[in-house]
Design a protein around this motif. Structure first.
Motif, PDB file in Angstrom:
ATOM      1  N   PHE A 183       2.402   4.038  10.819  1.00  0.00           N
ATOM      2  CA  PHE A 183       2.465   4.073   9.352  1.00  0.00           C
ATOM      3  C   PHE A 183       3.121   5.367   8.859  1.00  0.00           C
ATOM      4  N   ILE A 184       2.725   6.504   9.453  1.00  0.00           N
ATOM      5  CA  ILE A 184       3.296   7.778   9.025  1.00  0.00           C
ATOM      6  C   ILE A 184       4.768   7.853   9.387  1.00  0.00           C
ATOM      7  N   SER A 185       5.112   7.349  10.569  1.00  0.00           N
ATOM      8  CA  SER A 185       6.513   7.324  10.998  1.00  0.00           C
ATOM      9  C   SER A 185       7.369   6.521  10.032  1.00  0.00           C
ATOM     10  N   ASN A 186       6.863   5.374   9.602  1.00  0.00           N
ATOM     11  CA  ASN A 186       7.602   4.537   8.650  1.00  0.00           C
ATOM     12  C   ASN A 186       7.767   5.241   7.312  1.00  0.00           C
ATOM     13  N   ARG A 231       1.348   6.671   0.333  1.00  0.00           N
ATOM     14  CA  ARG A 231       0.016   6.297  -0.143  1.00  0.00           C
ATOM     15  C   ARG A 231      -0.701   5.426   0.891  1.00  0.00           C
ATOM     16  N   ILE A 232       0.016   4.488   1.464  1.00  0.00           N
ATOM     17  CA  ILE A 232      -0.544   3.636   2.512  1.00  0.00           C
ATOM     18  C   ILE A 232      -0.913   4.478   3.731  1.00  0.00           C
ATOM     19  N   SER A 233      -0.047   5.432   4.076  1.00  0.00           N
ATOM     20  CA  SER A 233      -0.312   6.320   5.211  1.00  0.00           C
ATOM     21  C   SER A 233      -1.575   7.140   4.981  1.00  0.00           C
ATOM     22  N   LEU A 265      -7.813  17.282  14.325  1.00  0.00           N
ATOM     23  CA  LEU A 265      -6.407  16.935  14.116  1.00  0.00           C
ATOM     24  C   LEU A 265      -6.259  15.833  13.070  1.00  0.00           C
ATOM     25  N   SER A 266      -7.184  14.889  13.072  1.00  0.00           N
ATOM     26  CA  SER A 266      -7.138  13.793  12.098  1.00  0.00           C
ATOM     27  C   SER A 266      -7.407  14.298  10.693  1.00  0.00           C
ATOM     28  N   LYS A 267      -8.318  15.251  10.578  1.00  0.00           N
ATOM     29  CA  LYS A 267      -8.590  15.855   9.273  1.00  0.00           C
ATOM     30  C   LYS A 267      -7.364  16.609   8.763  1.00  0.00           C
ATOM     31  N   ASP A 268      -6.685  17.289   9.675  1.00  0.00           N
ATOM     32  CA  ASP A 268      -5.475  18.017   9.272  1.00  0.00           C
ATOM     33  C   ASP A 268      -4.374  17.040   8.863  1.00  0.00           C
ATOM     34  N   ALA A 269      -4.289  15.908   9.570  1.00  0.00           N
ATOM     35  CA  ALA A 269      -3.286  14.894   9.221  1.00  0.00           C
ATOM     36  C   ALA A 269      -3.526  14.370   7.805  1.00  0.00           C
ATOM     37  N   VAL A 270      -4.794  14.153   7.462  1.00  0.00           N
ATOM     38  CA  VAL A 270      -5.135  13.730   6.102  1.00  0.00           C
ATOM     39  C   VAL A 270      -4.652  14.763   5.096  1.00  0.00           C
ATOM     40  N   HIS A 271      -4.897  16.030   5.402  1.00  0.00           N
ATOM     41  CA  HIS A 271      -4.477  17.125   4.520  1.00  0.00           C
ATOM     42  C   HIS A 271      -2.960  17.146   4.343  1.00  0.00           C
ATOM     43  N   GLN A 272      -2.233  16.981   5.432  1.00  0.00           N
ATOM     44  CA  GLN A 272      -0.772  17.012   5.383  1.00  0.00           C
ATOM     45  C   GLN A 272      -0.204  15.840   4.580  1.00  0.00           C
ATOM     46  N   VAL A 273      -0.754  14.663   4.799  1.00  0.00           N
ATOM     47  CA  VAL A 273      -0.261  13.474   4.094  1.00  0.00           C
ATOM     48  C   VAL A 273      -0.630  13.548   2.609  1.00  0.00           C
ATOM     49  N   LYS A 274      -1.823  14.070   2.321  1.00  0.00           N
ATOM     50  CA  LYS A 274      -2.247  14.214   0.916  1.00  0.00           C
ATOM     51  C   LYS A 274      -1.320  15.185   0.178  1.00  0.00           C
ATOM     52  N   LYS A 275      -0.963  16.281   0.814  1.00  0.00           N
ATOM     53  CA  LYS A 275      -0.014  17.227   0.206  1.00  0.00           C
ATOM     54  C   LYS A 275       1.329  16.545  -0.039  1.00  0.00           C
ATOM     55  N   SER A 276       1.750  15.735   0.913  1.00  0.00           N
ATOM     56  CA  SER A 276       3.030  15.024   0.781  1.00  0.00           C
ATOM     57  C   SER A 276       3.001  14.066  -0.399  1.00  0.00           C
ATOM     58  N   ARG A 324      11.302   2.828  12.210  1.00  0.00           N
ATOM     59  CA  ARG A 324      11.160   2.448  13.619  1.00  0.00           C
ATOM     60  C   ARG A 324      10.336   1.177  13.769  1.00  0.00           C
ATOM     61  N   TYR A 325       9.334   1.041  12.928  1.00  0.00           N
ATOM     62  CA  TYR A 325       8.463  -0.141  12.973  1.00  0.00           C
ATOM     63  C   TYR A 325       8.704  -0.953  11.703  1.00  0.00           C
ATOM     64  N   SER A 326       9.862  -1.566  11.644  1.00  0.00           N
ATOM     65  CA  SER A 326      10.329  -2.207  10.420  1.00  0.00           C
ATOM     66  C   SER A 326       9.458  -3.386   9.985  1.00  0.00           C
ATOM     67  N   GLU A 327       8.937  -4.147  10.924  1.00  0.00           N
ATOM     68  CA  GLU A 327       8.104  -5.290  10.551  1.00  0.00           C
ATOM     69  C   GLU A 327       6.799  -4.832   9.905  1.00  0.00           C
ATOM     70  N   LEU A 328       6.196  -3.789  10.459  1.00  0.00           N
ATOM     71  CA  LEU A 328       4.979  -3.226   9.875  1.00  0.00           C
ATOM     72  C   LEU A 328       5.284  -2.632   8.504  1.00  0.00           C
ATOM     73  N   CYS A 329       6.412  -1.967   8.396  1.00  0.00           N
ATOM     74  CA  CYS A 329       6.848  -1.385   7.123  1.00  0.00           C
ATOM     75  C   CYS A 329       6.962  -2.477   6.060  1.00  0.00           C
ATOM     76  N   TYR A 330       7.642  -3.537   6.410  1.00  0.00           N
ATOM     77  CA  TYR A 330       7.866  -4.621   5.452  1.00  0.00           C
ATOM     78  C   TYR A 330       6.559  -5.319   5.064  1.00  0.00           C
ATOM     79  N   SER A 331       5.739  -5.638   6.069  1.00  0.00           N
ATOM     80  CA  SER A 331       4.500  -6.376   5.784  1.00  0.00           C
ATOM     81  C   SER A 331       3.537  -5.557   4.929  1.00  0.00           C
ATOM     82  N   SER A 332       3.460  -4.255   5.175  1.00  0.00           N
ATOM     83  CA  SER A 332       2.526  -3.417   4.416  1.00  0.00           C
ATOM     84  C   SER A 332       3.000  -3.181   2.986  1.00  0.00           C
ATOM     85  N   LEU A 333       4.309  -3.033   2.806  1.00  0.00           N
ATOM     86  CA  LEU A 333       4.833  -2.750   1.466  1.00  0.00           C
ATOM     87  C   LEU A 333       5.047  -4.012   0.634  1.00  0.00           C
TER      88      LEU A 333
END
Length: 205
Positions: free
Chosen positions: A189-192, A70-72, A112-123, A42-51
């Motif tokens: 970032f997570i959406s990308n 990893r970036i997320s 909620l932010s702590k849980d998001a970290v947990h979810q992304v780390k598991k991913s 959805r955010y292709s420019e951010l995706c491209y610039s970060s990667l």
């Protein structure tokens, strides 16, 4: 003797030229691969610039998806730390009823932010296991594990959506605006990353 010397020099310089051309072509190929892959996000420019500024691996969609997760995770950790610090400083300085009201969604967002970290780390950990496995021998297990990654990344997005919704329920202010901007950037970032994961899953079928 002199002829041999010049021949050696010529071969050496020619070898360097070939290596430079190969490296340039490889870099161009990788850049094009990243740009094309990011078009699904959805955010292709951010995706491209970060990667494009951080990923130096093979033009492999699985590895690129891992890099995006990893970036997320880095962004999620940064956001969680920012919300935690904001909650702490706001708690010590808030005395008015409006300030106390604004603190409620901040505290909720901290959890909620702590849980998001947990979810992304598991991913990220799951994605690493997927990339180590043999795709043919573990196809069923691979589908299950990738389903987990999709579920957990989606949960992280829900966490941050809930956080933003919480801020919208209170009177706007500088604190709310800063936190909302921080969380919304993490959402992108997570959406990308999830978009690349979904693309990887579809391409694997």
């Amino acid at each position: 003797m002199q002829f041999t010397h010049y021949s050696f020099l010529f071969l050496f310089l020619f070898s360097l030229l070939v290596q430079s051309i190969t490296a340039f072509q490889s870099s161009k190929t990788l850049d094009e691969f990243i740009k094309k892959s990011c078009q699904v996000s959805r955010y292709s420019e951010l995706c491209y610039s970060s990667l494009s500024s951080s990923y130096t691996g093979d033009p492999d969609l699985g590895k690129l998806s891992y890099a995006a997760i990893r970036i997320s995770l880095d962004q999620a950790l940064d956001t969680a730390h920012y919300v935690d610090e904001t909650s702490t400083s706001s708690s010590s300085s808030s005395s008015s009823s409006s300030g106390a009201e604004e603190l409620v969604p901040v505290r909720d967002c901290m959890e909620l932010s702590k849980d998001a970290v947990h979810q992304v780390k598991k991913s990220l950990d799951q994605m690493a296991r997927v990339l180590r496995e043999d795709e043919v021998e573990n196809s069923r297990k691979r589908r299950f594990e990738m389903s987990n990654v999709q579920t957990w990344m989606s949960a992280a997005i829900t966490d941050q959506d809930t956080c933003v919704d919480g801020f919208s329920q209170v009177h706007g202010g500088k604190l709310q605006n800063q936190l909302t901007a921080k969380v919304e950037m993490l959402l992108k970032f997570i959406s990308n990353a999830l978009a690349l994961v979904n693309y990887f899953v579809q391409s694997s079928h």
